[in-house]
Write a protein that holds these residues in place. Structure first.
Motif, PDB file in Angstrom:
ATOM      1  N   CYS A  56      61.792  28.592  72.057  1.00  0.00           N
ATOM      2  CA  CYS A  56      62.616  29.418  73.064  1.00  0.00           C
ATOM      3  C   CYS A  56      61.525  30.748  72.919  1.00  0.00           C
ATOM      4  O   CYS A  56      61.861  31.329  72.114  1.00  0.00           O
ATOM      5  N   SER A  57      60.794  31.071  74.113  1.00  0.00           N
ATOM      6  CA  SER A  57      59.998  32.271  74.117  1.00  0.00           C
ATOM      7  C   SER A  57      60.277  33.003  75.335  1.00  0.00           C
ATOM      8  O   SER A  57      60.492  32.633  76.396  1.00  0.00           O
ATOM      9  N   PRO A  58      60.275  34.640  75.136  1.00  0.00           N
ATOM     10  CA  PRO A  58      60.276  35.246  76.167  1.00  0.00           C
ATOM     11  C   PRO A  58      59.173  35.350  77.050  1.00  0.00           C
ATOM     12  O   PRO A  58      59.399  35.778  78.369  1.00  0.00           O
ATOM     13  N   ASP A  59      57.894  34.729  76.525  1.00  0.00           N
ATOM     14  CA  ASP A  59      56.831  34.440  77.258  1.00  0.00           C
ATOM     15  C   ASP A  59      56.309  33.446  77.147  1.00  0.00           C
ATOM     16  O   ASP A  59      55.257  32.964  76.078  1.00  0.00           O
ATOM     17  N   VAL A  60      56.585  32.412  78.011  1.00  0.00           N
ATOM     18  CA  VAL A  60      55.963  30.972  77.534  1.00  0.00           C
ATOM     19  C   VAL A  60      54.327  31.185  77.647  1.00  0.00           C
ATOM     20  O   VAL A  60      53.844  30.420  76.848  1.00  0.00           O
ATOM     21  N   GLU A  61      53.746  31.711  78.651  1.00  0.00           N
ATOM     22  CA  GLU A  61      52.344  31.763  78.830  1.00  0.00           C
ATOM     23  C   GLU A  61      51.675  32.224  77.601  1.00  0.00           C
ATOM     24  O   GLU A  61      50.687  31.734  77.007  1.00  0.00           O
ATOM     25  N   VAL A  62      52.304  33.263  76.917  1.00  0.00           N
ATOM     26  CA  VAL A  62      51.504  34.012  75.744  1.00  0.00           C
ATOM     27  C   VAL A  62      51.778  32.962  74.309  1.00  0.00           C
ATOM     28  O   VAL A  62      50.776  32.604  73.791  1.00  0.00           O
ATOM     29  N   SER A  63      52.936  32.223  74.483  1.00  0.00           N
ATOM     30  CA  SER A  63      53.218  31.274  73.551  1.00  0.00           C
ATOM     31  C   SER A  63      52.278  30.106  73.631  1.00  0.00           C
ATOM     32  O   SER A  63      51.869  29.628  72.616  1.00  0.00           O
ATOM     33  N   VAL A  64      52.138  29.496  74.718  1.00  0.00           N
ATOM     34  CA  VAL A  64      51.304  28.328  75.013  1.00  0.00           C
ATOM     35  C   VAL A  64      49.839  28.816  74.483  1.00  0.00           C
ATOM     36  O   VAL A  64      49.153  28.090  73.759  1.00  0.00           O
ATOM     37  N   SER A  65      49.208  30.083  74.807  1.00  0.00           N
ATOM     38  CA  SER A  65      48.118  30.574  74.420  1.00  0.00           C
ATOM     39  C   SER A  65      47.784  30.618  73.100  1.00  0.00           C
ATOM     40  O   SER A  65      46.980  30.083  72.376  1.00  0.00           O
ATOM     41  N   PHE A  66      49.005  31.231  72.147  1.00  0.00           N
ATOM     42  CA  PHE A  66      48.780  31.198  70.818  1.00  0.00           C
ATOM     43  C   PHE A  66      48.762  29.727  70.128  1.00  0.00           C
ATOM     44  O   PHE A  66      47.939  29.624  69.110  1.00  0.00           O
ATOM     45  N   TYR A  67      49.788  28.722  70.502  1.00  0.00           N
ATOM     46  CA  TYR A  67      49.652  27.572  69.739  1.00  0.00           C
ATOM     47  C   TYR A  67      48.556  26.684  70.289  1.00  0.00           C
ATOM     48  O   TYR A  67      48.092  25.987  69.525  1.00  0.00           O
ATOM     49  N   ARG A  68      47.973  27.064  71.503  1.00  0.00           N
ATOM     50  CA  ARG A  68      46.695  26.196  71.730  1.00  0.00           C
ATOM     51  C   ARG A  68      45.557  26.725  70.803  1.00  0.00           C
ATOM     52  O   ARG A  68      44.795  26.027  70.339  1.00  0.00           O
ATOM     53  N   GLU A  69      45.665  28.048  70.681  1.00  0.00           N
ATOM     54  CA  GLU A  69      44.434  28.504  69.843  1.00  0.00           C
ATOM     55  C   GLU A  69      44.942  28.223  68.158  1.00  0.00           C
ATOM     56  O   GLU A  69      43.963  27.946  67.643  1.00  0.00           O
ATOM     57  N   LEU A  70      46.257  28.138  67.692  1.00  0.00           N
ATOM     58  CA  LEU A  70      46.497  28.007  66.391  1.00  0.00           C
ATOM     59  C   LEU A  70      46.444  26.507  65.914  1.00  0.00           C
ATOM     60  O   LEU A  70      45.661  26.422  65.111  1.00  0.00           O
ATOM     61  N   GLN A  92      57.474  23.750  79.285  1.00  0.00           N
ATOM     62  CA  GLN A  92      56.203  23.021  79.160  1.00  0.00           C
ATOM     63  C   GLN A  92      56.118  22.058  77.957  1.00  0.00           C
ATOM     64  O   GLN A  92      57.141  22.313  77.105  1.00  0.00           O
ATOM     65  N   MET A  93      55.655  21.208  77.858  1.00  0.00           N
ATOM     66  CA  MET A  93      55.442  20.259  76.670  1.00  0.00           C
ATOM     67  C   MET A  93      53.896  20.482  75.987  1.00  0.00           C
ATOM     68  O   MET A  93      53.147  20.536  76.486  1.00  0.00           O
ATOM     69  N   PHE A  94      54.123  20.588  74.657  1.00  0.00           N
ATOM     70  CA  PHE A  94      52.833  20.548  73.915  1.00  0.00           C
ATOM     71  C   PHE A  94      52.575  19.178  73.306  1.00  0.00           C
ATOM     72  O   PHE A  94      53.341  18.544  73.239  1.00  0.00           O
ATOM     73  N   VAL A 127      58.196  23.944  74.758  1.00  0.00           N
ATOM     74  CA  VAL A 127      58.656  25.445  75.027  1.00  0.00           C
ATOM     75  C   VAL A 127      59.368  25.825  76.299  1.00  0.00           C
ATOM     76  O   VAL A 127      58.752  25.084  77.328  1.00  0.00           O
ATOM     77  N   ARG A 128      60.192  26.555  76.006  1.00  0.00           N
ATOM     78  CA  ARG A 128      61.107  26.788  77.378  1.00  0.00           C
ATOM     79  C   ARG A 128      61.176  28.681  77.332  1.00  0.00           C
ATOM     80  O   ARG A 128      61.244  29.059  76.229  1.00  0.00           O
ATOM     81  N   PRO A 129      61.386  28.803  78.347  1.00  0.00           N
ATOM     82  CA  PRO A 129      61.696  30.341  78.708  1.00  0.00           C
ATOM     83  C   PRO A 129      62.891  30.832  77.933  1.00  0.00           C
ATOM     84  O   PRO A 129      64.118  30.033  77.799  1.00  0.00           O
ATOM     85  N   LEU A 130      63.138  32.073  77.336  1.00  0.00           N
ATOM     86  CA  LEU A 130      64.188  32.696  76.672  1.00  0.00           C
ATOM     87  C   LEU A 130      64.629  33.737  77.791  1.00  0.00           C
ATOM     88  O   LEU A 130      63.929  34.574  77.967  1.00  0.00           O
ATOM     89  N   HIS A 131      65.797  33.319  78.183  1.00  0.00           N
ATOM     90  CA  HIS A 131      66.235  34.207  79.221  1.00  0.00           C
ATOM     91  C   HIS A 131      66.951  35.426  78.787  1.00  0.00           C
ATOM     92  O   HIS A 131      66.965  36.566  79.474  1.00  0.00           O
ATOM     93  N   ASP A 132      67.745  35.044  77.613  1.00  0.00           N
ATOM     94  CA  ASP A 132      68.453  36.303  77.200  1.00  0.00           C
ATOM     95  C   ASP A 132      67.669  37.017  76.207  1.00  0.00           C
ATOM     96  O   ASP A 132      67.574  36.627  75.253  1.00  0.00           O
ATOM     97  N   LEU A 133      67.314  38.102  76.534  1.00  0.00           N
ATOM     98  CA  LEU A 133      66.430  38.931  75.801  1.00  0.00           C
ATOM     99  C   LEU A 133      66.911  39.524  74.310  1.00  0.00           C
ATOM    100  O   LEU A 133      66.383  40.308  73.626  1.00  0.00           O
ATOM    101  N   GLN A 134      68.305  39.439  74.622  1.00  0.00           N
ATOM    102  CA  GLN A 134      69.098  39.980  73.216  1.00  0.00           C
ATOM    103  C   GLN A 134      69.186  38.762  72.057  1.00  0.00           C
ATOM    104  O   GLN A 134      69.477  39.138  71.073  1.00  0.00           O
ATOM    105  N   ILE A 135      68.339  37.592  72.449  1.00  0.00           N
ATOM    106  CA  ILE A 135      68.349  36.826  71.447  1.00  0.00           C
ATOM    107  C   ILE A 135      66.788  36.551  70.928  1.00  0.00           C
ATOM    108  O   ILE A 135      66.042  36.862  71.836  1.00  0.00           O
ATOM    109  N   SER A 136      66.518  36.443  69.758  1.00  0.00           N
ATOM    110  CA  SER A 136      65.185  36.452  69.228  1.00  0.00           C
ATOM    111  C   SER A 136      64.398  35.066  69.788  1.00  0.00           C
ATOM    112  O   SER A 136      65.236  34.125  69.753  1.00  0.00           O
ATOM    113  N   PRO A 137      63.301  35.317  69.870  1.00  0.00           N
ATOM    114  CA  PRO A 137      62.402  33.969  70.031  1.00  0.00           C
ATOM    115  C   PRO A 137      62.595  33.029  68.647  1.00  0.00           C
ATOM    116  O   PRO A 137      62.715  33.675  67.778  1.00  0.00           O
TER     117      PRO A 137
END
Length: 91
Positions: free
Chosen positions: A15-29, A44-46, A56-66
């Motif tokens: 659960c990520s506040p920025d799915v595109e950044v997470s996708v980029s990170f895990y593609r690289e990692l 999205q599916m990895f 990976v899915r959007p985290l809509h509540d920004l009071q919750i940590s990724p």
């Protein structure tokens, strides 16, 4: 229906506040590929080696940590919830 041995992890998702950044990170990692974002949910599916490994899915509540969420197989949800609560966890 797929049956897994109780206690076996069956799915993981980020659960990520920025799915595109997470996708980029895990593609690289890990060298994972990612599906196109779902129009409705933004999820999205990895995959690795042509096999889906997580989501990976959007985290809509920004009071919750990724967070990574691991789903575990059980044959008795009520009993599992009791065990979790007895161990100090929350359901």
């Amino acid at each position: 229906m797929i049956h897994s041995t109780p206690g076996t992890p069956t799915w993981v998702e980020l659960c990520s506040p920025d799915v595109e950044v997470s996708v980029s990170f895990y593609r690289e990692l890990f060298g994972w590929e990612a599906s196109e974002a779902s129009f409705l949910s933004g999820s999205q599916m990895f995959s690795s080696g042509g096999k889906i490994v997580s989501g990976v899915r959007p985290l809509h509540d920004l009071q919750i940590s990724p967070q990574w969420i691991t789903y575990v197989s059980t044959d008795d949800a009520a009993q599992t919830m009791n065990h979790v609560q007895e161990a100090g966890g929350r359901c």
